[in-house]
Write a protein that holds these residues in place. Structure first.
Motif, mmCIF file in Angstrom:
data_model
loop_
_atom_site.group_PDB
_atom_site.id
_atom_site.type_symbol
_atom_site.label_atom_id
_atom_site.label_comp_id
_atom_site.label_asym_id
_atom_site.label_seq_id
_atom_site.Cartn_x
_atom_site.Cartn_y
_atom_site.Cartn_z
ATOM 1 N N PRO A 77 -9.491 59.208 -54.167
ATOM 2 C CA PRO A 77 -9.758 60.016 -55.368
ATOM 3 C C PRO A 77 -8.737 59.712 -56.462
ATOM 4 N N ALA A 78 -9.194 59.687 -57.685
ATOM 5 C CA ALA A 78 -8.361 59.453 -58.869
ATOM 6 C C ALA A 78 -7.595 58.134 -58.794
ATOM 7 N N SER A 79 -8.212 57.111 -58.229
ATOM 8 C CA SER A 79 -7.605 55.777 -58.188
ATOM 9 C C SER A 79 -7.474 55.203 -59.596
ATOM 10 N N HIS A 80 -6.519 54.292 -59.749
ATOM 11 C CA HIS A 80 -6.408 53.553 -61.002
ATOM 12 C C HIS A 80 -7.078 52.203 -60.798
ATOM 13 N N LEU A 81 -8.096 51.918 -61.599
ATOM 14 C CA LEU A 81 -8.815 50.659 -61.536
ATOM 15 C C LEU A 81 -8.477 49.802 -62.746
ATOM 16 N N VAL A 82 -8.028 48.598 -62.476
ATOM 17 C CA VAL A 82 -7.837 47.596 -63.520
ATOM 18 C C VAL A 82 -9.080 46.725 -63.456
ATOM 19 N N VAL A 83 -9.858 46.719 -64.532
ATOM 20 C CA VAL A 83 -11.192 46.122 -64.527
ATOM 21 C C VAL A 83 -11.240 44.862 -65.384
ATOM 22 N N ALA A 84 -11.888 43.833 -64.814
ATOM 23 C CA ALA A 84 -12.130 42.579 -65.531
ATOM 24 C C ALA A 84 -13.461 42.030 -65.036
ATOM 25 N N GLY A 85 -14.089 41.172 -65.834
ATOM 26 C CA GLY A 85 -15.302 40.519 -65.362
ATOM 27 C C GLY A 85 -16.393 40.373 -66.391
ATOM 28 N N MET A 86 -17.609 40.254 -65.875
ATOM 29 C CA MET A 86 -18.786 39.935 -66.667
ATOM 30 C C MET A 86 -19.814 41.051 -66.547
ATOM 31 N N GLN A 87 -20.683 41.207 -67.299
ATOM 32 C CA GLN A 87 -20.869 41.098 -68.722
ATOM 33 C C GLN A 87 -20.404 42.394 -69.340
ATOM 34 N N SER A 88 -19.663 42.293 -70.398
ATOM 35 C CA SER A 88 -19.015 43.446 -71.013
ATOM 36 C C SER A 88 -19.966 44.615 -71.227
ATOM 37 N N GLU A 89 -21.099 44.369 -71.853
ATOM 38 C CA GLU A 89 -21.991 45.463 -72.248
ATOM 39 C C GLU A 89 -22.935 45.909 -71.137
ATOM 40 N N TRP A 90 -22.908 45.251 -70.021
ATOM 41 C CA TRP A 90 -23.787 45.614 -68.915
ATOM 42 C C TRP A 90 -22.966 46.105 -67.727
ATOM 43 N N CYS A 91 -22.602 45.218 -66.860
ATOM 44 C CA CYS A 91 -21.974 45.607 -65.594
ATOM 45 C C CYS A 91 -20.568 46.158 -65.770
ATOM 46 N N VAL A 92 -19.779 45.582 -66.655
ATOM 47 C CA VAL A 92 -18.431 46.103 -66.897
ATOM 48 C C VAL A 92 -18.518 47.505 -67.471
ATOM 49 N N ARG A 93 -19.326 47.678 -68.486
ATOM 50 C CA ARG A 93 -19.487 48.982 -69.141
ATOM 51 C C ARG A 93 -19.991 50.042 -68.170
ATOM 52 N N GLU A 94 -21.078 49.753 -67.486
ATOM 53 C CA GLU A 94 -21.695 50.745 -66.597
ATOM 54 C C GLU A 94 -20.766 51.137 -65.451
ATOM 55 N N THR A 95 -20.101 50.155 -64.863
ATOM 56 C CA THR A 95 -19.189 50.434 -63.754
ATOM 57 C C THR A 95 -17.995 51.247 -64.233
ATOM 58 N N ALA A 96 -17.431 50.889 -65.385
ATOM 59 C CA ALA A 96 -16.285 51.632 -65.918
ATOM 60 C C ALA A 96 -16.668 53.067 -66.266
ATOM 61 N N LEU A 97 -17.835 53.272 -66.860
ATOM 62 C CA LEU A 97 -18.263 54.629 -67.199
ATOM 63 C C LEU A 97 -18.453 55.485 -65.948
ATOM 64 N N THR A 98 -19.013 54.908 -64.898
ATOM 65 C CA THR A 98 -19.173 55.666 -63.655
ATOM 66 C C THR A 98 -17.824 55.969 -63.042
ATOM 67 N N ALA A 99 -16.915 55.008 -63.050
ATOM 68 C CA ALA A 99 -15.570 55.247 -62.508
ATOM 69 C C ALA A 99 -14.896 56.407 -63.243
ATOM 70 N N LEU A 100 -14.997 56.420 -64.552
ATOM 71 C CA LEU A 100 -14.428 57.522 -65.327
ATOM 72 C C LEU A 100 -15.083 58.847 -64.955
ATOM 73 N N ALA A 101 -16.409 58.862 -64.843
ATOM 74 C CA ALA A 101 -17.132 60.090 -64.485
ATOM 75 C C ALA A 101 -16.727 60.600 -63.101
ATOM 76 N N LEU A 102 -16.321 59.683 -62.227
ATOM 77 C CA LEU A 102 -15.896 60.061 -60.878
ATOM 78 C C LEU A 102 -14.418 60.457 -60.824
ATOM 79 N N GLY A 103 -13.742 60.426 -61.967
ATOM 80 C CA GLY A 103 -12.356 60.863 -62.029
ATOM 81 C C GLY A 103 -11.319 59.784 -61.831
ATOM 82 N N HIS A 104 -11.734 58.529 -61.875
ATOM 83 C CA HIS A 104 -10.787 57.436 -61.743
ATOM 84 C C HIS A 104 -10.186 57.089 -63.103
ATOM 85 N N GLU A 105 -8.969 56.575 -63.076
ATOM 86 C CA GLU A 105 -8.341 56.046 -64.273
ATOM 87 C C GLU A 105 -8.799 54.595 -64.416
#
Length: 165
Positions: free
Chosen positions: A94-122
């Motif tokens: 819970p509340a892990s810090h994720l350093v995110v990199a990868g492909m494609q910015s507006e698709w998979c990076v965006r969607e994964t980062a938004l879900t991580a934030l919604a789940l309480g991750h940094e």
């Protein structure tokens, strides 16, 4: 945790890589080396495209550009959100810090980062270590817009040289 999303040959090697493929691949390699040297966990997400896609499982485009080490999980996904129908969430405290990199910015990076934030991750999105293709406008503009959206949603951005593990 360093979370590498869709760092696959179809995006980061010819014949049809993202415009900034060389610098993005180098930035990801730097992050990977730093994380491993520091003993930071690394998780890989790999897109499994359909049978006619450049990243269809088993094809050269599906392969990861950088090689995972034993013990580094590789999560296959079929949706842009790497949390959807995968066990990614089970790998994180819970509340892990994720350093995110990868492909494609507006698709998979965006969607994964938004879900991580919604789940309480940094979430820290690494500028220069994520990219996409040109799509009606230059790819770097699309990536910058995604960074702005994610910051507005609670993420932070940092350059590769600012990341420490």
């Amino acid at each position: 945790m360093l979370l590498l999303i869709d760092v696959q040959r179809n995006m980061l090697e010819p014949p049809a890589p993202v415009p900034a493929w060389e610098s993005v691949s180098a930035a990801i390699a730097t992050l990977l080396d730093r994380a491993r040297t520091a003993g930071e966990p690394v998780a890989w997400v790999r897109n499994a495209g359909g049978p006619d896609d450049a990243d269809a499982p088993g094809t050269p485009g599906w392969e990861l550009v950088h090689r995972p080490l034993d013990g580094e999980p590789v999560i296959d996904k079929v949706l842009p959100d790497a949390f959807a129908n995968t066990d990614l969430g089970d790998l994180l405290f819970p509340a892990s810090h994720l350093v995110v990199a990868g492909m494609q910015s507006e698709w998979c990076v965006r969607e994964t980062a938004l879900t991580a934030l919604a789940l309480g991750h940094e979430v820290t999105l690494v500028s220069g270590a994520h990219a996409t293709h040109d799509d009606g406008r230059p790819a770097h503009e699309i990536s910058r817009e995604v960074e702005q959206e994610l910051v507005s949603s609670g993420a932070r951005t940092a350059r590769v040289d600012e990341i420490t593990f």
